[in-house]
Design a protein around this motif. Sequence first.
Motif, PDB file in Angstrom:
ATOM      1  N   PRO A   3       0.827  -1.216   0.000  1.00 17.57           N
ATOM      2  CA  PRO A   3       0.000   0.000   0.000  1.00 17.57           C
ATOM      3  C   PRO A   3       0.863   1.269   0.000  1.00 17.57           C
ATOM      4  CG  PRO A   3      -0.676  -1.509   1.753  1.00 17.57           C
ATOM      5  CD  PRO A   3       0.593  -2.039   1.184  1.00 17.57           C
ATOM      6  N   PRO A   4       0.393   2.297  -0.692  1.00 16.30           N
ATOM      7  CA  PRO A   4       1.116   3.569  -0.686  1.00 16.30           C
ATOM      8  C   PRO A   4       1.267   4.090   0.743  1.00 16.30           C
ATOM      9  CG  PRO A   4      -0.688   3.633  -2.269  1.00 16.30           C
ATOM     10  CD  PRO A   4      -0.815   2.361  -1.484  1.00 16.30           C
ATOM     11  N   GLY A   5       2.404   4.685   1.045  1.00 14.40           N
ATOM     12  CA  GLY A   5       2.636   5.237   2.371  1.00 14.40           C
ATOM     13  C   GLY A   5       3.241   4.256   3.351  1.00 14.40           C
ATOM     14  N   THR A   6       3.455   2.992   2.923  1.00 12.29           N
ATOM     15  CA  THR A   6       4.085   2.007   3.803  1.00 12.29           C
ATOM     16  C   THR A   6       5.543   2.410   3.987  1.00 12.29           C
ATOM     17  OG1 THR A   6       2.654   0.253   2.993  1.00 12.29           O
ATOM     18  CG2 THR A   6       4.692  -0.434   4.074  1.00 12.29           C
ATOM     19  N   PRO A   7       6.003   2.461   5.246  1.00 11.83           N
ATOM     20  CA  PRO A   7       7.401   2.860   5.460  1.00 11.83           C
ATOM     21  C   PRO A   7       8.358   1.862   4.811  1.00 11.83           C
ATOM     22  CG  PRO A   7       6.217   2.697   7.543  1.00 11.83           C
ATOM     23  CD  PRO A   7       5.309   2.201   6.483  1.00 11.83           C
ATOM     24  N   PRO A   8       9.476   2.335   4.309  1.00 12.91           N
ATOM     25  CA  PRO A   8      10.437   1.417   3.681  1.00 12.91           C
ATOM     26  C   PRO A   8      11.117   0.544   4.723  1.00 12.91           C
ATOM     27  CG  PRO A   8      11.342   3.633   3.800  1.00 12.91           C
ATOM     28  CD  PRO A   8       9.911   3.723   4.266  1.00 12.91           C
ATOM     29  N   SER A   9      11.614  -0.599   4.292  1.00 11.94           N
ATOM     30  CA  SER A   9      12.379  -1.478   5.180  1.00 11.94           C
ATOM     31  C   SER A   9      13.740  -0.867   5.441  1.00 11.94           C
ATOM     32  CB  SER A   9      12.573  -2.845   4.532  1.00 11.94           C
ATOM     33  OG  SER A   9      11.332  -3.454   4.318  1.00 11.94           O
ATOM     34  N   LEU A  10      14.321  -1.219   6.589  1.00 14.31           N
ATOM     35  CA  LEU A  10      15.684  -0.791   6.872  1.00 14.31           C
ATOM     36  C   LEU A  10      16.652  -1.606   6.030  1.00 14.31           C
ATOM     37  CD1 LEU A  10      15.691  -0.672  10.778  1.00 14.31           C
ATOM     38  CD2 LEU A  10      15.657   1.268   9.215  1.00 14.31           C
ATOM     39  N   SER A  11      17.717  -0.965   5.566  1.00 19.68           N
ATOM     40  CA  SER A  11      18.763  -1.729   4.907  1.00 19.68           C
ATOM     41  C   SER A  11      19.479  -2.539   5.981  1.00 19.68           C
ATOM     42  CB  SER A  11      19.757  -0.786   4.209  1.00 19.68           C
ATOM     43  OG  SER A  11      20.504  -0.072   5.179  1.00 19.68           O
ATOM     44  N   SER A  12      20.186  -3.568   5.582  1.00 17.18           N
ATOM     45  CA  SER A  12      20.878  -4.382   6.580  1.00 17.18           C
ATOM     46  C   SER A  12      21.922  -3.562   7.312  1.00 17.18           C
ATOM     47  CB  SER A  12      21.508  -5.615   5.934  1.00 17.18           C
ATOM     48  OG  SER A  12      22.434  -5.223   4.946  1.00 17.18           O
ATOM     49  N   GLN A  13      22.480  -2.566   6.650  1.00 19.74           N
ATOM     50  CA  GLN A  13      23.460  -1.696   7.307  1.00 19.74           C
ATOM     51  C   GLN A  13      22.783  -0.855   8.394  1.00 19.74           C
ATOM     52  OE1 GLN A  13      25.276   1.313   4.819  1.00 19.74           O
ATOM     53  NE2 GLN A  13      27.221   1.051   5.881  1.00 19.74           N
ATOM     54  N   ASP A  14      21.615  -0.281   8.102  1.00 28.08           N
ATOM     55  CA  ASP A  14      20.882   0.510   9.095  1.00 28.08           C
ATOM     56  C   ASP A  14      20.376  -0.367  10.230  1.00 28.08           C
ATOM     57  OD1 ASP A  14      21.230   2.818   7.602  1.00 28.08           O
ATOM     58  OD2 ASP A  14      19.289   2.653   6.611  1.00 28.08           O
ATOM     59  N   ALA A  15      19.959  -1.580   9.917  1.00 31.91           N
ATOM     60  CA  ALA A  15      19.389  -2.471  10.917  1.00 31.91           C
ATOM     61  C   ALA A  15      20.433  -2.936  11.921  1.00 31.91           C
ATOM     62  CB  ALA A  15      18.739  -3.677  10.243  1.00 31.91           C
ATOM     63  N   SER A  16      21.710  -2.891  11.545  1.00 38.80           N
ATOM     64  CA  SER A  16      22.746  -3.391  12.445  1.00 38.80           C
ATOM     65  C   SER A  16      22.819  -2.591  13.738  1.00 38.80           C
ATOM     66  CB  SER A  16      24.112  -3.402  11.752  1.00 38.80           C
ATOM     67  OG  SER A  16      24.525  -2.069  11.484  1.00 38.80           O
ATOM     68  N   ILE A  17      22.372  -1.345  13.730  1.00 38.37           N
ATOM     69  CA  ILE A  17      22.408  -0.551  14.960  1.00 38.37           C
ATOM     70  C   ILE A  17      21.345  -1.004  15.944  1.00 38.37           C
ATOM     71  CG2 ILE A  17      23.400   1.467  13.831  1.00 38.37           C
ATOM     72  CD1 ILE A  17      20.605   2.762  13.953  1.00 38.37           C
ATOM     73  N   TYR A  18      20.384  -1.814  15.463  1.00 40.91           N
ATOM     74  CA  TYR A  18      19.298  -2.283  16.316  1.00 40.91           C
ATOM     75  C   TYR A  18      19.493  -3.718  16.777  1.00 40.91           C
ATOM     76  CZ  TYR A  18      16.917   1.865  14.704  1.00 40.91           C
ATOM     77  OH  TYR A  18      16.597   3.162  14.420  1.00 40.91           O
TER      78      TYR A  18
END
Length: 69
Positions: free
Chosen positions: A46-61
């Motif tokens: 659906p339009p407006g769905t937030p994008p997924s985190l890249s694996s690089q961004d997700a590593s901080i979590y």
Amino acid sequence: MGEQMDIDTLLKFINELSGQIDLDLVLRDAEALCVYAGENGVASIPPGTPPSLSSQDASIYQQQDDEVL
């Protein structure tokens, strides 16, 4: 009509799942479904769905295992 779950019951259910989900298996299945869905899957988001985190961004979590005392 389905029974509505109150927030306390939902939280209890989620807490009981803690440590019971095989995350590697769930992630493999999710990846396989994404590959299988391909462009049709992308088109159905659906339009407006937030994008997924890249694996690089997700590593901080990434969560560290708690030390058991």
